[in-house]
Write a protein that holds these residues in place. Structure first.
Motif, short mmCIF file in Angstrom:
data_model
loop_
_atom_site.label_atom_id
_atom_site.label_comp_id
_atom_site.label_asym_id
_atom_site.label_seq_id
_atom_site.Cartn_x
_atom_site.Cartn_y
_atom_site.Cartn_z
N TYR B 40 0.85 -1.19 0.00
CA TYR B 40 0.00 0.00 0.00
C TYR B 40 0.88 1.23 0.00
CZ TYR B 40 -4.07 -2.87 0.94
OH TYR B 40 -5.07 -3.78 0.81
N ASP B 42 1.02 5.57 0.84
CA ASP B 42 0.50 6.59 1.75
C ASP B 42 -0.79 7.18 1.20
OD1 ASP B 42 0.36 8.34 3.83
OD2 ASP B 42 1.67 9.83 2.89
N GLY B 43 -1.80 7.33 2.08
CA GLY B 43 -3.03 7.97 1.67
C GLY B 43 -4.04 7.02 1.06
N GLU B 44 -3.61 5.85 0.72
CA GLU B 44 -4.54 4.91 0.11
C GLU B 44 -5.47 4.35 1.18
OE1 GLU B 44 -3.31 2.26 -3.63
OE2 GLU B 44 -2.03 1.97 -1.89
N ALA B 45 -6.65 4.05 0.76
CA ALA B 45 -7.58 3.38 1.67
C ALA B 45 -7.17 1.93 1.85
CB ALA B 45 -8.99 3.42 1.09
N VAL B 108 -10.37 4.81 5.31
CA VAL B 108 -10.24 5.71 4.16
C VAL B 108 -9.04 6.65 4.37
CG1 VAL B 108 -11.55 7.18 2.60
CG2 VAL B 108 -12.74 5.70 4.23
N SER B 109 -8.34 6.91 3.27
CA SER B 109 -7.23 7.88 3.27
C SER B 109 -6.32 7.72 4.49
CB SER B 109 -7.75 9.33 3.26
OG SER B 109 -8.60 9.52 2.19
N GLU B 111 -3.16 7.74 6.47
CA GLU B 111 -1.84 8.35 6.38
C GLU B 111 -0.82 7.31 6.83
OE1 GLU B 111 0.13 11.63 8.99
OE2 GLU B 111 -1.56 12.49 7.86
N ASP B 361 0.90 15.88 1.63
CA ASP B 361 0.18 15.91 0.36
C ASP B 361 0.49 14.70 -0.51
OD1 ASP B 361 2.33 18.34 -1.27
OD2 ASP B 361 2.71 16.46 -0.23
N ASN B 362 0.93 13.64 0.12
CA ASN B 362 1.06 12.39 -0.62
C ASN B 362 2.16 12.46 -1.68
OD1 ASN B 362 0.38 9.82 -0.88
ND2 ASN B 362 -1.46 10.13 -2.12
#
Lengths: 780, 384
Positions: B40, B42-45, B108-109, B111, B361-362
């Motif tokens: 995975y 960063d930021g991915e669900a 979700v999202s 970090e 900000d990914n």
């Protein structure tokens, strides 16, 4: 900033038996190769590569000698062919292994890595030419990582072998992506210069005491370096233009800059051998320029001689057009050789001379009609050999002798006075004593006619401890010089010039002193005699020939007189007499007076100098009354009585077998004069104090008498006078002999006497009545 | 323990959505085994299902909970586990399950600031934990997943160029084409020999991984040679240039991690080692930053979002001369403290700040203008 640590492991290379080491390495290679092939059979490429890498790892060794390493290398590269063929096969079937080129670069050790990279790179090229140019460039660049000379040389050799048939060989316009011949040139040139550097570096490794061995090893490896040039020569698209502008300058730059004698020697030779003659012709100047910049230790002469020979052969080969007229081949060589000599102050004289000799060979071989080229060679040699002034005299002499020998071997003619002068100046250490140079030259300048040699020279020199060896050497050198005099020839037509040449030669050679002129001037004189005969033969086309002949004989006369003054009476005598013989045959005005002068000179010489009566027989053929009487007169003036006696007896022949012009070739047979001579001889013999000698002389006289008596047989000459005298002599001899004490001498005389008597008896027994009668009077 | 005595009342199974399609990577389990787990970013669900298969007819529970955890474990001290990430969802209220069921979850999202890491003394792992709370012994199931942090640096950043030597003995100049390499990159460089008076036998480039765990007196450091790569065989002479080309893709490398959650750092060094004929070793370490490059798909999106004109795909190797005042330093003696360690310290601070900024900000891109790490390095170098 470096941190430095020392590892615990200090295992250095152990010197072991090469054979054992090699065997071990070979068995590892065989095992790994076997496993590699098995993996290939099972299509396990990764495992096969691992085994290949293990196998190639054996090439990392530092323990093997170049020879053993070569053996190992051959086996391994042979096995690598299997891998290459497998990959080629797979690739062509479309089973291309992704990123194989990258994959093999993970090998941790550089040697296996680069061998694998080369192998794979070449497979890529063979399958698709698209990236050919880039791969070639990459391979040759990456090989820089191997700086070990031996391993680097073999690695780069592998590169060269593998890329043998895939180098782009087309001009730029045709193919852009797959590269052109200029990429191939860059590739090979870079590989060449890197290999050469490695090869040179081998020399500077290890201990100095192993220098010779290293040099030997390097010689064994030279072919690896040379292969680069061979590869270049195989590229068809390299034309003369490209060769001149790109290939040769790069090769020469590398060679000159490496400063290594062995490398320079080999590579220059290699260039000559692998590229076509036309290319050499087109780049002669560049090549020769480079030759001038080589290490002084390089035998440049070998390189140039090799090139000259090749070009000479090319020019004279069947079907060749010869040397193009726009290429002044000879000028190039002669200029460049001059430059080489200039740039190399320590060039050995032997090299210098053999260079010039090769140039002479070129001039004679290729430019048969340009004799002025030979002049040029001599001129350059002359200026070059000016430096020989620094040399010790034996070297100088041997160099000069070499030069002369070379001229003799090649039959190099010296066709003008100037050249004679130059040549003799060149070898002046042979022409005159170094110390005597100035004095002799001065003497020669003031009195050209008197040969300025130092008469005491010979005896003074003979006092030295090794004079005998010296004299032998001198004789050898001077005969050589003498032989060269015969090469002073302007050719069949230029007779006047020839005379000039001889005059020059005489002037210079005369400075040599008595020890030398003995050998050097007689050829000049004989040449002059020869010339006179040639003038005579050409009397139809030259109405002044008489005058010229006279001049020549005057010249000879003064020369021989000079010789005579150098305490060489025998020689002078012979020359005078021979001269007289020549004069005899040439009917120019007053030739009789000239001949007379020659002979009278001979006589005076004879009178003054000669004590050997046997010379007398020389005069037997002469034809003038005064000469005859002069001869008798001379004979009677000999110092020692026995000599006088013998000489006068010999003169009897003059009056017997002389052929004066008035008798039209018949013998004069003046028995009266003969008798007078013999009588006089008898009288002289009687004045001898030594009884044995007297008997000997008497016996000889009896023989004379017998001779004339027998000669007169059948003629109407009255020989009774002779016989009676002979009879008296016999009686005297018997008397003396009886009183003689036995000794080796008396024994000899006895025998001689008995033989004489025996001869007389045999003649009388042969039945000739006259002789028998005569002999009876001899109281046998 | 209790499970063993009585046997579990149900089997739990966690299935992450799309795990069949996702890129997989190895997770080093406590048992020492490796398990392939989905990756995975960063930021991915993170979503999935929990399958509960009852082994009995019914199961009473006090609630079912799913957690997403990020954990740093120090091996020296098992107790000191540090959760830097913890999210939880209630999947079921207390009740009785009468049949096997499948419960879906989604975070979700999320970090995910750090890269998964399995080191010598420390590991950083992410996992989903499902807990069925029971009266006596809870049922617990964990499923690891990997996190890759992505970064992007412009290729025009400049390389490393340095002249080093030992006075009158050895002077070389080496050059690596970049100071930051992505994990599939190739290090291209060259060594130029200015003076060689020692008999060099060979030279290699090593990739060193230095792991530093903890701070102060309790810190532990470990250095590991990840790769040994011979780049030269034999002794060069003055004027030789030796090429370097080292592909990184084949080695087990991670991105450089600096001060991860103030607990540990993993940094990489290129160590240039010369070995002479008497087995003396001369070396020079130079830190390089490794990063995981955004895969093509991601990169394209990122570019579109940022409207950047320059593309990392087509960028050419950098030939731009590095600022000599800070990259180029020359020491006339050896035996001083390692400059690499010193400069590394400052760089770690700077880069750490960067990472923190960009995590939000990914996008971990460093724009060419934003070069505060170089300026701080520069200061450090000048101090030396």
């Amino acid at each position: 900033l470096f941190w430095q640590t020392r590892s615990q492991d200090m295992s250095g290379p152990v010197t072991e038996d090469q054979e054992k080491l090699l065997d071990e390495a070979l068995s590892v290679v065989k095992l790994q190769a076997f496993q590699m092939k098995r993996c290939l059979d099972k299509a396990k490429l990764m495992d096969a590569l691992k085994h290949a890498s293990n196998m190639l790892g054996e090439l990392r060794t530092s323990l093997l000698s170049p020879k053993s390493y070569y053996e190992l290398y051959m086996l391994i590269t042979d096995e690598m062919r299997h891998l290459e063929l497998y990959l080629l096969d797979e690739f062509q079937k479309g089973r291309r292994v992704q990123d194989l080129y990258e994959l093999v670069q993970y090998a941790g050790n550089i040697i296996p890595r680069l061998y694998l990279l080369i192998t794979v790179g070449v497979v890529y090229i063979k399958c698709s030419e698209i990236s050919r140019k880039d791969i070639l460039k990459d391979l040759v660049e990456m090989c820089r990582g191997v700086q070990h000379p031996l391993r680097g040389l073999f690695l780069r050799n592998y590169l060269l072998q593998c890329t043998k048939n895939v180098l782009p060989d087309c001009v730029e316009e045709e193919q852009e992506d797959s590269g052109s011949v200029s990429d191939s040139i860059d590739f090979v040139l870079l590989n060449f210069s890197e290999m050469n550097k490695l090869w040179v570096r081998m020399q500077h490794q290890g201990h100095t005491r192993e220098r010779d061995r290293r040099e030997q090893e390097r010689r064994e490896l030279k072919l690896l370096v040379g292969t680069n040039l061979v590869r270049l020569s195989q590229l068809d698209t390299i034309d003369v233009q490209r060769y001149r502008s790109v290939v040769l300058p790069a090769v020469l730059e590398q060679v000159v800059n490496c400063k290594d004698a062995l490398s320079q020697d080999y590579v220059m030779e290699c260039i000559i051998q692998v590229f076509p003659d036309e290319y050499h012709l087109a780049t002669l100047q560049d090549f020769l320029q480079a030759c001038a910049e080589l290490n002084p230790a390089v035998p440049v002469k070998n390189i140039l001689i090799s090139l000259i020979n090749r070009l000479s052969a090319f020019a004279t080969r069947d079907g060749s057009n010869g040397i193009p007229s726009d290429i002044p081949l000879f000028d190039f060589f002669s200029e460049q050789i001059a430059k080489i000599i200039e740039n190399k102050p320590d060039l050995s004289p032997e090299d210098l001379v053999s260079l010039q000799a090769a140039l002479t060979g070129l001039a004679l071989g290729v430019y048969k009609d340009r004799e002025d080229y030979v002049d040029k060679v001599l001129e350059t040699t002359n200026s070059g050999l000016d430096k020989l002034g620094r040399l010790d005299s034996p070297t100088k002499k041997s160099v000069s002798a070499y030069l002369l020998q070379n001229m003799l071997n090649n039959g190099t003619l010296v066709p003008s006075s100037e050249q004679v002068e130059q040549l003799l100046d060149l070898v002046r250490c042979l022409v005159a004593d170094p110390g005597a140079d100035a004095a002799a030259a001065a003497a020669a300048a003031t009195a050209t006619n008197s040969l300025g040699g130092d008469p005491g020279d010979g005896s003074a020199n003979g006092a030295g401890p090794d004079s005998e060896a010296d004299n032998e050497d001198l004789a050898e050198e001077q005969s050589l010089l003498g032989r060269v005099v015969h090469l002073f020839s302007t050719g069949p037509d230029l007779l006047d010039e020839q005379f000039g040449v001889l005059k020059t030669a005489r002037r210079i050679l005369a400075t040599g002193g008595g020890r030398r002129v003995k050998y050097t001037l007689p050829p000049v004189v004989y040449q002059a005699y020869q010339l006179a005969i040639r003038f005579h033969n050409r009397q139809d086309s030259d109405d002044k020939w008489r005058k010229k002949c006279r001049k020549i004989f005057e010249f000879c006369h003064s020369t021989v007189c000079g010789l005579a003054k150098c305490e060489l009476p025998n020689l002078a005598l012979r020359l005078f007499v021979d001269g007289a013989l020549v004069v005899d045959k040439i009917p120019f005005d007053q030739h009789d007076t000239v001949a007379y002068e020659f002979l009278s000179q001979a006589f005076s010489l004879y009178e003054e100098e000669i004590s050997d009566s046997k010379r007398m027989t020389c005069f037997a053929a002469e034809n003038h009354e005064p000469l005859r009487s002069q001869t008798v007169h001379a004979a009677s003036k000999l110092l020692r009585k026995p000599d006088q006696s013998r000489a006068v007896a010999a003169c009897a022949h003059l009056f017997w077998s002389g052929r004066p012009r008035e008798l039209q070739g018949a013998e004069m047979r003046d028995l009266k004069k003969v008798g007078e001579c013999l009588k006089r001889a008898g009288r002289l013999a009687s004045q001898c104090m030594d009884a044995g000698l007297q008997a000997q002389l008497y016996t000889e006289l009896v023989n004379y008498y017998l001779y004339f008596v027998l000669q007169s047989a059948g003629s109407n000459l009255d020989v009774s006078q002779l016989s009676s005298t002979a009879g008296q002599l016999l009686a005297k001899i018997r008397e003396i002999l009886s009183g003689l004490e036995p000794s080796a001498d008396s024994e000899h005389i006895h025998k001689h006497f008995e033989a004489t008597v025996e001869f007389a008896r045999s003649q009388s027994a042969s039945g000739d009545a006259t002789i028998a009668g005569l002999l009876a009077q001899l109281e046998l | 323990m209790m499970n063993f005595l009585f046997g579990p009342s149900a089997d739990l199974e966690i299935h992450l959505d799309g795990s069949d399609d996702r890129q997989k990577g190895d997770v080093l389990l406590d048992s020492g085994k490796k398990e392939a787990c989905p990756v995975y970013f960063d930021g991915e669900a993170v979503s999935g299902k929990v399958n509960i298969r009852l082994k009995q007819s019914k199961m009473e529970h006090y609630g079912i909970r799913v957690e997403l955890l990020g954990l740093i474990e120090q091996f020296s001290d098992r107790s000191s586990q540090h959760e830097f990430l913890s999210m939880a969802r209630e999947l079921a209220r207390p009740g009785i399950l009468t049949q096997s069921c499948c419960l879906e979850f989604e975070f979700v999202s999320v970090e995910k600031p750090y890269e998964s890491y399995f080191g010598v003394n420390v590991k950083l792992r992410y996992f989903i934990r499902v807990t069925v709370t029971k009266r006596l012994n809870d049922l617990v199931k964990e499923q690891d997943f990997l996190v890759h942090t992505l970064a992007q640096y412009p290729d025009t950043l400049g390389g490393i160029k340095m002249e080093v030597g030992i006075e009158d003995c050895l002077h070389i100049e080496f050059e690596y084409n970049k100071s930051k390499y992505h994990l599939k990159d190739a290090i291209i460089g060259k060594i130029y020999f200015l003076l060689v008076r020692i008999k060099v036998r060979h030279m290699e480039v090593q990739i060193l991984r230095r792991e530093l765990v903890g701070v102060g007196p309790n810190s532990m450091s470990d250095c590991e040679t990840v790769a040994k790569f011979e780049i030269m065989d034999g002794a060069p002479v003055k004027g030789e240039t030796i090429p370097i080309r080292l592909f990184l893709g084949g080695y087990e490398l991670t991105p450089t991690m600096r001060d991860v959650n103030k607990r540990f750092s993993v940094r990489y060094f290129l160590n240039l080692v010369l070995i002479d004929e008497e087995d003396r070793r001369y070396f020079k370490q130079q830190e390089v930053t490794l990063f995981r490059r955004r895969p093509n798909r991601h990169r394209r999106i990122a570019q579109e979002q940022q409207h950047q004109s320059q593309s990392a795909d087509t960028a050419q190797p950098v030939h731009q001369q590095p600022d000599r005042s800070y990259f180029h330093h020359r020491s006339a003696h050896f035996g001083a403290k390692s400059p690499a360690a010193a400069s590394g310290r400052s760089a770690a601070n700077a880069d750490g700040a960067n990472t923190a900024n960009n995590n939000n900000d990914n996008e971990a891109a460093v724009s060419p203008g934003n070069s505060d790490d170089s300026s701080s390095q520069s200061g450090e170098s000048n101090d030396q």
